[in-house]
Design a protein around this motif. Structure first.
Motif, PDB file in Angstrom:
ATOM      1  N   VAL A 220      33.994  30.079  35.165  1.00  0.00           N
ATOM      2  CA  VAL A 220      34.042  31.164  34.185  1.00  0.00           C
ATOM      3  C   VAL A 220      32.855  32.097  34.415  1.00  0.00           C
ATOM      4  O   VAL A 220      31.719  31.628  34.586  1.00  0.00           O
ATOM      5  CB  VAL A 220      34.009  30.601  32.754  1.00  0.00           C
ATOM      6  N   ILE A 221      33.119  33.422  34.437  1.00  0.00           N
ATOM      7  CA  ILE A 221      32.045  34.398  34.654  1.00  0.00           C
ATOM      8  C   ILE A 221      31.987  35.409  33.514  1.00  0.00           C
ATOM      9  O   ILE A 221      32.962  35.598  32.782  1.00  0.00           O
ATOM     10  CB  ILE A 221      32.188  35.130  36.016  1.00  0.00           C
ATOM     11  N   ASP A 222      30.828  36.068  33.394  1.00  0.00           N
ATOM     12  CA  ASP A 222      30.563  36.942  32.248  1.00  0.00           C
ATOM     13  C   ASP A 222      30.734  38.434  32.547  1.00  0.00           C
ATOM     14  O   ASP A 222      30.406  39.276  31.723  1.00  0.00           O
ATOM     15  CB  ASP A 222      29.156  36.675  31.694  1.00  0.00           C
ATOM     16  N   LYS A 223      31.228  38.781  33.742  1.00  0.00           N
ATOM     17  CA  LYS A 223      31.483  40.187  34.093  1.00  0.00           C
ATOM     18  C   LYS A 223      32.774  40.254  34.888  1.00  0.00           C
ATOM     19  O   LYS A 223      33.170  39.270  35.519  1.00  0.00           O
ATOM     20  CB  LYS A 223      30.357  40.736  34.984  1.00  0.00           C
ATOM     21  N   VAL A 224      33.389  41.424  34.886  1.00  0.00           N
ATOM     22  CA  VAL A 224      34.525  41.672  35.767  1.00  0.00           C
ATOM     23  C   VAL A 224      33.963  42.221  37.073  1.00  0.00           C
ATOM     24  O   VAL A 224      33.201  43.198  37.067  1.00  0.00           O
ATOM     25  CB  VAL A 224      35.516  42.676  35.135  1.00  0.00           C
ATOM     26  N   LEU A 225      34.306  41.595  38.181  1.00  0.00           N
ATOM     27  CA  LEU A 225      33.837  42.033  39.489  1.00  0.00           C
ATOM     28  C   LEU A 225      34.735  43.165  39.987  1.00  0.00           C
ATOM     29  O   LEU A 225      35.951  43.107  39.839  1.00  0.00           O
ATOM     30  CB  LEU A 225      33.882  40.869  40.479  1.00  0.00           C
ATOM     31  N   VAL A 226      34.116  44.203  40.557  1.00  0.00           N
ATOM     32  CA  VAL A 226      34.891  45.360  41.014  1.00  0.00           C
ATOM     33  C   VAL A 226      34.923  45.384  42.535  1.00  0.00           C
ATOM     34  O   VAL A 226      33.881  45.490  43.180  1.00  0.00           O
ATOM     35  CB  VAL A 226      34.297  46.670  40.461  1.00  0.00           C
ATOM     36  N   PRO A 227      36.135  45.290  43.099  1.00  0.00           N
ATOM     37  CA  PRO A 227      36.244  45.280  44.552  1.00  0.00           C
ATOM     38  C   PRO A 227      36.050  46.665  45.153  1.00  0.00           C
ATOM     39  O   PRO A 227      36.242  47.673  44.460  1.00  0.00           O
ATOM     40  CB  PRO A 227      37.671  44.784  44.801  1.00  0.00           C
TER      41      PRO A 227
ATOM     42  N   GLN B 214      46.881  47.824  41.285  1.00  0.00           N
ATOM     43  CA  GLN B 214      45.428  47.883  41.046  1.00  0.00           C
ATOM     44  C   GLN B 214      44.928  46.579  40.445  1.00  0.00           C
ATOM     45  O   GLN B 214      43.868  46.069  40.820  1.00  0.00           O
ATOM     46  CB  GLN B 214      45.100  49.057  40.115  1.00  0.00           C
ATOM     47  N   LEU B 215      45.705  46.018  39.522  1.00  0.00           N
ATOM     48  CA  LEU B 215      45.316  44.740  38.923  1.00  0.00           C
ATOM     49  C   LEU B 215      45.337  43.623  39.960  1.00  0.00           C
ATOM     50  O   LEU B 215      44.468  42.754  39.953  1.00  0.00           O
ATOM     51  CB  LEU B 215      46.244  44.387  37.756  1.00  0.00           C
ATOM     52  N   GLU B 216      46.325  43.666  40.862  1.00  0.00           N
ATOM     53  CA  GLU B 216      46.373  42.645  41.914  1.00  0.00           C
ATOM     54  C   GLU B 216      45.117  42.724  42.774  1.00  0.00           C
ATOM     55  O   GLU B 216      44.500  41.704  43.099  1.00  0.00           O
ATOM     56  CB  GLU B 216      47.628  42.824  42.773  1.00  0.00           C
ATOM     57  N   ASP B 217      44.705  43.945  43.134  1.00  0.00           N
ATOM     58  CA  ASP B 217      43.480  44.118  43.928  1.00  0.00           C
ATOM     59  C   ASP B 217      42.271  43.580  43.161  1.00  0.00           C
ATOM     60  O   ASP B 217      41.439  42.843  43.713  1.00  0.00           O
ATOM     61  CB  ASP B 217      43.252  45.596  44.251  1.00  0.00           C
ATOM     62  N   LEU B 218      42.178  43.956  41.889  1.00  0.00           N
ATOM     63  CA  LEU B 218      41.049  43.530  41.060  1.00  0.00           C
ATOM     64  C   LEU B 218      41.002  42.007  40.941  1.00  0.00           C
ATOM     65  O   LEU B 218      39.957  41.385  41.134  1.00  0.00           O
ATOM     66  CB  LEU B 218      41.174  44.168  39.667  1.00  0.00           C
ATOM     67  N   LEU B 219      42.143  41.413  40.648  1.00  0.00           N
ATOM     68  CA  LEU B 219      42.182  39.969  40.411  1.00  0.00           C
ATOM     69  C   LEU B 219      41.987  39.157  41.679  1.00  0.00           C
ATOM     70  O   LEU B 219      41.280  38.145  41.656  1.00  0.00           O
ATOM     71  CB  LEU B 219      43.496  39.581  39.734  1.00  0.00           C
ATOM     72  N   THR B 220      42.598  39.583  42.795  1.00  0.00           N
ATOM     73  CA  THR B 220      42.456  38.788  44.023  1.00  0.00           C
ATOM     74  C   THR B 220      41.016  38.822  44.535  1.00  0.00           C
ATOM     75  O   THR B 220      40.602  37.926  45.273  1.00  0.00           O
ATOM     76  CB  THR B 220      43.441  39.230  45.121  1.00  0.00           C
ATOM     77  N   TYR B 221      40.247  39.828  44.097  1.00  0.00           N
ATOM     78  CA  TYR B 221      38.822  39.879  44.448  1.00  0.00           C
ATOM     79  C   TYR B 221      38.046  38.750  43.752  1.00  0.00           C
ATOM     80  O   TYR B 221      36.944  38.401  44.168  1.00  0.00           O
ATOM     81  CB  TYR B 221      38.259  41.243  44.052  1.00  0.00           C
ATOM     82  N   HIS B 222      38.625  38.181  42.691  1.00  0.00           N
ATOM     83  CA  HIS B 222      37.992  37.082  41.957  1.00  0.00           C
ATOM     84  C   HIS B 222      38.442  35.712  42.460  1.00  0.00           C
ATOM     85  O   HIS B 222      38.084  34.690  41.865  1.00  0.00           O
ATOM     86  CB  HIS B 222      38.330  37.192  40.464  1.00  0.00           C
TER      87      HIS B 222
END
Length: 157
Positions: A142-149, A71-79
């Motif tokens: 650098v961004i101010d939110k976590v993007l959700v894929p 799940q973290l890999e999915d979340l992070l690769t979306y960034h």
């Protein structure tokens, strides 16, 4: 020599300790330390804390603990976007992330109206607060939110 993306994040724990923990758990250190040029939209610790609190968790580290490595890999690769894309070459429109969803690259919408603004699958908007942190293998914004894929939040909820 100039530090790579991971080394820059590791060197700034006040902003990126949660991101680094997530990268390590997701087994993305090699990917983000390699020679392939990448552009990373990096959420701060404060962004991870806010995302965690929205889900009823204590803080960013609790969110990292709650998610599996996949799940973290999915979340992070979306960034992450392929190539070295400093703000001077970013153009408004659609960016293809490294995250694959239903057989194709999940996208982010990029606006340059009033700054550099990304919109994710849930229409959350993140602002680039510090652009163009140069790394040996690309660039960090650098961004101010976590993007959700797409396809990930359902799992978390």
């Amino acid at each position: 020599a100039q530090p790579n993306i991971v080394q820059i994040a590791q060197g700034d724990p006040a902003n990126f300790s949660t991101l680094v923990a997530a990268v390590v758990k997701a087994d993305l250190v090699a990917t983000l330390s390699g020679t392939t040029p990448l552009t990373v939209f990096a959420p701060t610790n404060a962004a991870f804390n806010a995302a965690a609190e929205a889900l009823g968790l204590a803080d960013g580290p609790a969110l990292v603990n709650a998610l599996t490595a996949d799940q973290l890999e999915d979340l992070l690769t979306y960034h992450v976007v392929a190539g070295d894309n400093p703000s001077t070459v970013l153009s408004a429109g659609t960016l293809s992330s490294l995250y694959q969803f239903e057989g194709s690259a999940a996208t982010l919408d990029l606006s340059l109206t009033g700054g550099v603004i990304l919109t994710d699958a849930l229409l959350t908007t993140a602002n680039v607060t510090t652009p163009d942190v140069d790394a040996s293998n690309g660039v960090i914004h650098v961004i101010d939110k976590v993007l959700v894929p797409p396809g990930v939040l359902d799992i978390v909820q």
